[in-house]
Design a protein around this motif. Structure first.
Motif, PDB file in Angstrom:
ATOM      1  N   MET A 197     -10.501  -1.136   8.915  1.00 48.09           N
ATOM      2  CA  MET A 197      -9.911   0.200   8.988  1.00 48.09           C
ATOM      3  C   MET A 197     -10.261   1.040   7.762  1.00 48.09           C
ATOM      4  O   MET A 197     -10.578   2.227   7.880  1.00 48.09           O
ATOM      5  N   LEU A 198     -10.205   0.430   6.595  1.00 47.13           N
ATOM      6  CA  LEU A 198     -10.547   1.175   5.381  1.00 47.13           C
ATOM      7  C   LEU A 198     -12.012   1.599   5.380  1.00 47.13           C
ATOM      8  O   LEU A 198     -12.351   2.664   4.858  1.00 47.13           O
ATOM      9  N   SER A 199     -12.853   0.785   5.963  1.00 47.39           N
ATOM     10  CA  SER A 199     -14.290   1.048   5.913  1.00 47.39           C
ATOM     11  C   SER A 199     -14.772   2.015   6.984  1.00 47.39           C
ATOM     12  O   SER A 199     -15.795   2.677   6.796  1.00 47.39           O
ATOM     13  N   SER A 206     -12.651   7.948  -0.669  1.00 45.12           N
ATOM     14  CA  SER A 206     -11.642   7.705  -1.693  1.00 45.12           C
ATOM     15  C   SER A 206     -11.113   6.269  -1.665  1.00 45.12           C
ATOM     16  O   SER A 206     -10.663   5.751  -2.694  1.00 45.12           O
ATOM     17  N   VAL A 207     -11.158   5.649  -0.498  1.00 48.18           N
ATOM     18  CA  VAL A 207     -10.633   4.285  -0.398  1.00 48.18           C
ATOM     19  C   VAL A 207     -11.753   3.241  -0.401  1.00 48.18           C
ATOM     20  O   VAL A 207     -11.476   2.054  -0.234  1.00 48.18           O
ATOM     21  N   ARG A 208     -12.986   3.676  -0.594  1.00 49.81           N
ATOM     22  CA  ARG A 208     -14.088   2.713  -0.559  1.00 49.81           C
ATOM     23  C   ARG A 208     -13.933   1.626  -1.624  1.00 49.81           C
ATOM     24  O   ARG A 208     -14.194   0.439  -1.331  1.00 49.81           O
ATOM     25  N   PRO A 209     -13.523   1.949  -2.880  1.00 51.24           N
ATOM     26  CA  PRO A 209     -13.298   0.863  -3.847  1.00 51.24           C
ATOM     27  C   PRO A 209     -12.243  -0.130  -3.383  1.00 51.24           C
ATOM     28  O   PRO A 209     -12.374  -1.340  -3.629  1.00 51.24           O
ATOM     29  N   LEU A 210     -11.188   0.364  -2.702  1.00 54.60           N
ATOM     30  CA  LEU A 210     -10.168  -0.535  -2.176  1.00 54.60           C
ATOM     31  C   LEU A 210     -10.739  -1.417  -1.069  1.00 54.60           C
ATOM     32  O   LEU A 210     -10.356  -2.587  -0.940  1.00 54.60           O
ATOM     33  N   PRO A 220       0.835  -1.211   0.000  1.00 54.05           N
ATOM     34  CA  PRO A 220       0.000   0.000   0.000  1.00 54.05           C
ATOM     35  C   PRO A 220       0.865   1.254   0.000  1.00 54.05           C
ATOM     36  O   PRO A 220       1.938   1.288   0.597  1.00 54.05           O
ATOM     37  N   THR A 221       0.389   2.266  -0.681  1.00 51.73           N
ATOM     38  CA  THR A 221       1.133   3.525  -0.783  1.00 51.73           C
ATOM     39  C   THR A 221       0.201   4.710  -0.590  1.00 51.73           C
ATOM     40  O   THR A 221      -1.030   4.567  -0.630  1.00 51.73           O
ATOM     41  N   GLU A 222       0.798   5.867  -0.368  1.00 56.18           N
ATOM     42  CA  GLU A 222       0.091   7.144  -0.262  1.00 56.18           C
ATOM     43  C   GLU A 222      -1.066   7.072   0.738  1.00 56.18           C
ATOM     44  O   GLU A 222      -2.217   7.367   0.411  1.00 56.18           O
ATOM     45  N   GLY A 223      -0.717   6.700   1.952  1.00 53.45           N
ATOM     46  CA  GLY A 223      -1.724   6.663   3.010  1.00 53.45           C
ATOM     47  C   GLY A 223      -2.841   5.682   2.761  1.00 53.45           C
ATOM     48  O   GLY A 223      -3.996   5.939   3.110  1.00 53.45           O
TER      49      GLY A 223
END
Length: 281
Positions: free
Chosen positions: A237-239, A247-251, A49-52
């Motif tokens: 954590m992403l959710s 911005s990270v919801r697709p991930l 993972p990159t950029e936060g």
């Protein structure tokens, strides 16, 4: 006539219930894969993972989950199978064995967060293993033990006593009977229960929350004495906790899809092993 109508109604009720469950499951899977499939790629699986956490992949979480599951299996399977063998093959029916069986079944119903707190107190603090893959794996091993013991004992109970009595009548020892006759016959059921239990453990978040999992690690964890990343906690954590959730919801959906595929692969392996051993029997 009345009995036939009752049978038809019961059949329709069971069929309807099954279809409702399958429909709900299909909706959930469609929602996850339709929103996460675009994020899944070779780069997503093989990169850090990159950029936060807003870009890059989930390789450390995949490796951490595999390593965690391996440690859990290494700890829980030998103890669980040995305990089930003792209860089913050696222990005589008594109040003590009934209490042990009842305790095992009660342990299976304890919330996983309790196991996490117990793992924190025992492995992290008392045994001073620290927050690490080893502590988390041992905690998940404790959580998995009741399920492995129960499924193994049920598999052993399906073996007819006549097979045991026939081998004992030939002068074979009880240990040799268990090793050469009982275990090979019960192996499909035992392996199926073990793999299904491990697939459940791979998706647990609460037991590893206090014992070693981390939100981000710069690199891949290969030591059992270090903190690690895992797919279920990464998804959590992403959710819920990321500073840029939208911005990270697709991930997050992509991570959920990978986790489901991992568990699905473990289930397929379990069914294949069961089918293979049944066909050879």
């Amino acid at each position: 006539m009345i009995n036939n109508i009752k049978n038809v109604l019961n059949w329709l009720l069971l069929l309807g219930s099954t279809l409702v469950v399958c429909l709900i499951l299909g909706i959930i899977l469609w929602d996850i894969f339709s929103k996460g499939f675009s994020s899944i790629s070779w780069q997503f699986i093989s990169q850090l993972p990159t950029e936060g956490m807003t870009k890059g992949g989930i390789l450390p979480a995949i490796v951490g989950t595999v390593l965690l599951t391996f440690i859990t299996t290494l700890f829980s399977v030998p103890f669980g199978v040995a305990c089930a063998l003792y209860l089913n093959e050696y222990a005589q029916p008594s109040l003590l064995t009934n209490i042990i069986r009842a305790s095992i079944r009660n342990l299976a119903g304890i919330p996983s967060i309790i196991y996490g707190l117990f793992g924190l107190a025992l492995f992290v603090q008392t045994l001073r293993l620290g927050t690490s893959v080893l502590s988390a794996g041992l905690t998940l091993g404790l959580l998995s033990l009741p399920y492995i013991i129960t499924t193994t004992e049920e598999a052993l109970k399906r073996i007819p006593n006549s097979m045991r009595e026939a081998t004992l009548a030939l002068g074979v020892t009880q240990f040799e009977t268990i090793k050469d006759v009982v275990l090979p016959q019960a192996l499909p059921g035992i392996l199926t229960g073990v793999i299904l239990t491990m697939s459940r453990a791979a998706g647990e978040t609460a037991p590893i929350l206090f014992t070693g999992v981390a939100f981000y690690i710069n690199g891949i964890t290969t030591s059992v004495n270090k903190e690690f990343m895992a797919l279920p906690y990464h998804l959590y954590m992403l959710s819920t906790q990321h500073q840029s959730i939208e911005s990270v919801r697709p991930l997050a959906y992509g991570t959920a899809a990978v986790l489901i595929l991992l568990v699905f692969m473990l289930n397929i392996i379990a069914f294949y092993i069961r089918f293979k051993h049944k066909s050879q029997a």
